[in-house]
Design an enzyme around this catalytic site. Structure first.
Site, PDB file in Angstrom:
ATOM      1  N   ARG A  39       0.818  -1.165  -0.140  1.00 32.08           N
ATOM      2  CA  ARG A  39       0.185   0.214  -0.025  1.00 32.08           C
ATOM      3  C   ARG A  39       0.705   1.251  -0.017  1.00 32.08           C
ATOM      4  NH1 ARG A  39      -5.362   0.999   1.960  1.00 32.08           N
ATOM      5  NH2 ARG A  39      -4.972  -1.828   2.805  1.00 32.08           N
ATOM      6  N   GLY A  40       0.332   2.069  -0.963  1.00 30.54           N
ATOM      7  CA  GLY A  40       1.317   3.420  -0.536  1.00 30.54           C
ATOM      8  C   GLY A  40       0.637   4.880  -0.556  1.00 30.54           C
ATOM      9  N   GLY A  41       1.002   5.833  -0.463  1.00 29.86           N
ATOM     10  CA  GLY A  41       0.152   6.453   0.023  1.00 29.86           C
ATOM     11  C   GLY A  41      -1.227   7.381  -1.013  1.00 29.86           C
ATOM     12  N   GLY A  43      -2.271   4.751  -3.258  1.00 31.02           N
ATOM     13  CA  GLY A  43      -2.764   3.332  -3.811  1.00 31.02           C
ATOM     14  C   GLY A  43      -2.258   2.317  -3.823  1.00 31.02           C
ATOM     15  N   VAL A  45      -1.005  -2.448  -4.055  1.00 32.81           N
ATOM     16  CA  VAL A  45      -1.051  -3.529  -5.294  1.00 32.81           C
ATOM     17  C   VAL A  45      -1.292  -4.241  -5.632  1.00 32.81           C
ATOM     18  CG1 VAL A  45       1.222  -3.418  -6.485  1.00 32.81           C
ATOM     19  CG2 VAL A  45       1.364  -0.892  -6.031  1.00 32.81           C
ATOM     20  N   LYS A  60      -1.504  -2.062 -10.056  1.00 31.58           N
ATOM     21  CA  LYS A  60      -1.984  -0.826  -9.159  1.00 31.58           C
ATOM     22  C   LYS A  60      -3.138   0.144  -9.295  1.00 31.58           C
ATOM     23  CE  LYS A  60       0.634   3.567  -7.380  1.00 31.58           C
ATOM     24  NZ  LYS A  60       1.854   4.145  -7.455  1.00 31.58           N
ATOM     25  N   ASP A 155      11.627  12.475  -8.060  1.00 32.56           N
ATOM     26  CA  ASP A 155      11.728  11.548  -7.348  1.00 32.56           C
ATOM     27  C   ASP A 155      12.675  10.513  -6.831  1.00 32.56           C
ATOM     28  OD1 ASP A 155      11.128  11.459  -3.884  1.00 32.56           O
ATOM     29  OD2 ASP A 155       9.266  10.169  -4.384  1.00 32.56           O
TER      30      ASP A 155
END
Length: 469
Positions: A39-41, A43, A45, A60, A155
């Protein structure tokens, strides 16, 4: 017992829903989701597989909670657009793009197996120059392809670089979520409109922090930060205060990496040029950076073999500072005492013949290679225990000790990767420590406070109790 009293196990669908995840079996275009990966900010996956061919993939999906935010959806679309515009073996490949029935956009990409560069650095503490060169080549190749397509990543950090398992190692550049699509203006210089730039503060170039015009040299600056971390094992600027982090990137020159670990001065020059405050003083492209890095480390023509250095037995004395109280209690007295502890540790370990393999703002790890003869090897471990004991006692007697500062001193014996020093003075120089199990202090040093020297079983093996210091 009534039906209301009966209990049953939650189904996988119910458990996934409780976690805010899509359940296995959900269709995303022609791919069926199999399970959660990360889990990202914004989204999530999932692992997935093509419904007909069975091809493995990763999907994603934009989180439902933010799928109604125009700004977040635009960022997600920008990431997709950036990835689709670049076809390169070091950029992750997109298979399919779509939208779930709940208006959640998704994209399907190749499934990678391995670890991030961030995980590798944490496990190895720092990387040897040869391995740095081996990994930097594909990173810069992928980034160069992005720049050629008019895209600045913005980034480039270790957690956004993935190292796939297998030989030869494949490296992939990830997360183009804040990438900027550029248009050529004034020849080859790509500019954005002014405005505060998103990104990770610990790696951001001054012009990115200030929201000014940016070009590919923003990524060159981030590569300098990454190069420093790979070689030294830590970021060039370390602070938990975000305002102080920003100030350091805007005003403070980074220390040369060779002041922290034994490295050639030529590598200092590469890192420091990448991290120049004024972008016109940096390398003009990642290709120019790579040429300088190859020359500083020595390319394939030098005849030095790449890959992991040989493993040899060693013993380490590891000092870790643990501060008591909250971060709001950090003041000049605390800072001064932490500095005193680190200086004492570095001085005593160096005088005792230890190689300072890792030094950070709260730890020092000294390594001594062990002789092949069993008796001499045991004698060397006993001597290391004596050095650790003497250091522990000296720290306990230090003047002006702050009660908020606690110091753990630990000893461990294990394999370490070492490389003989090169150059004219090689015979007198200490070998370079480039990795190995001994360097992973987080796996063998105590996590809690200890009040005497902590020695692992391998450090004490074969030493009688009455021989211990």
């Amino acid at each position: 017992m009534t039906r209301e009293d009966e209990t049953r196990a939650f189904s996988e669908v119910e458990r996934a829903a409780a976690r805010g995840e899509l359940p296995p079996g959900t269709l995303a275009g022609e791919y069926i989701l199999e399970g959660f990966i990360a889990r990202g900010g914004c989204g999530v996956v999932y692992s997935a597989r093509h419904t007909r061919s069975g091809r493995p993939a990763a999907v994603k999906v934009l989180s439902e909670a933010v799928a109604h935010s125009r700004r977040v959806v635009e960022r997600f679309a920008r990431e997709i657009e950036a990835l689709q515009s670049i076809s390169h073996p070091n950029i992750i490949e997109i298979y399919e793009v779509g939208e779930l029935s709940g208006h959640q956009p998704f994209y399907v990409m190749e499934r990678l197996v391995g670890q991030t560069l961030d995980a590798l650095i944490r496990a190895e503490t720092r990387l040897g120059p040869r391995e740095v060169l081996e990994l930097f080549e594909p990173i810069c190749a992928g980034l160069g392809a992005a720049h050629a397509a008019g895209i600045v990543h913005r980034d480039v950090k270790a957690s956004n670089i993935f190292i796939c398992t297998g030989q030869p190692r494949t490296v992939k550049l990830l997360d183009f979520g804040i990438a900027k699509l550029m248009g050529p203006e004034e020849g080859s210089t790509w500019l954005t409109t002014a405005g505060r730039m998103p990104g990770t503060p610990s790696i951001m170039a001054p012009e990115q922090i200030l929201g000014g015009h940016i070009d590919a040299r923003v990524d060159v600056y981030a590569l300098g930060v990454l190069l420093h971390r790979m070689l030294v094992g830590r970021l060039p600027f370390l602070t938990h205060d975000m305002d102080e982090m920003v100030r350091k990137h805007l005003e403070e020159p980074p220390l040369p990496p060779s002041l922290r670990v034994p490295l050639p001065l030529e590598l200092d020059a590469v890192v420091l040029r990448c991290m120049e405050k004024r972008r016109e003083r940096r390398f003009g492209s990642v290709e120019e950076l790579m040429r300088a890095l190859r020359e500083a480390i020595g390319g394939p023509a030098s005849g030095v073999q790449s890959g992991v250095d040989p493993a040899v037995p060693g013993v380490a004395v590891y000092l870790e500072i643990k501060t008591r109280g909250g971060s709001d209690e950090i003041d000049d007295a605390l800072t001064a005492d932490v500095g005193q502890v680190l200086d004492m540790a570095e001085s005593q370990l160096s005088r005792a013949g230890f190689i300072l393999a890792s030094t950070t703002g709260n730890e020092v790890l000294g390594v001594r290679l062990l002789p092949a003869d069993a008796g001499e090897e045991r004698q060397a471990r006993r001597a290391a225990l004596g050095v650790a004991s003497a250091l522990h006692q000296a720290l306990g007697r230090r003047a002006g000790a702050d009660p908020r500062v606690h110091v753990n001193v630990s000893v461990h014996a294990d394999d370490v990767h070492a490389r003989a020093a090169g150059g004219a003075a090689a015979a007198a120089a200490q070998p370079e420590i480039t990795g190995g199990a001994l360097m992973c202090a987080g796996l063998w040093a105590p996590a809690d406070e200890v009040h005497e020297v902590f020695a692992t079983p391998s450090a004490k093996a074969g030493i009688l109790t009455d021989e211990l210091p």
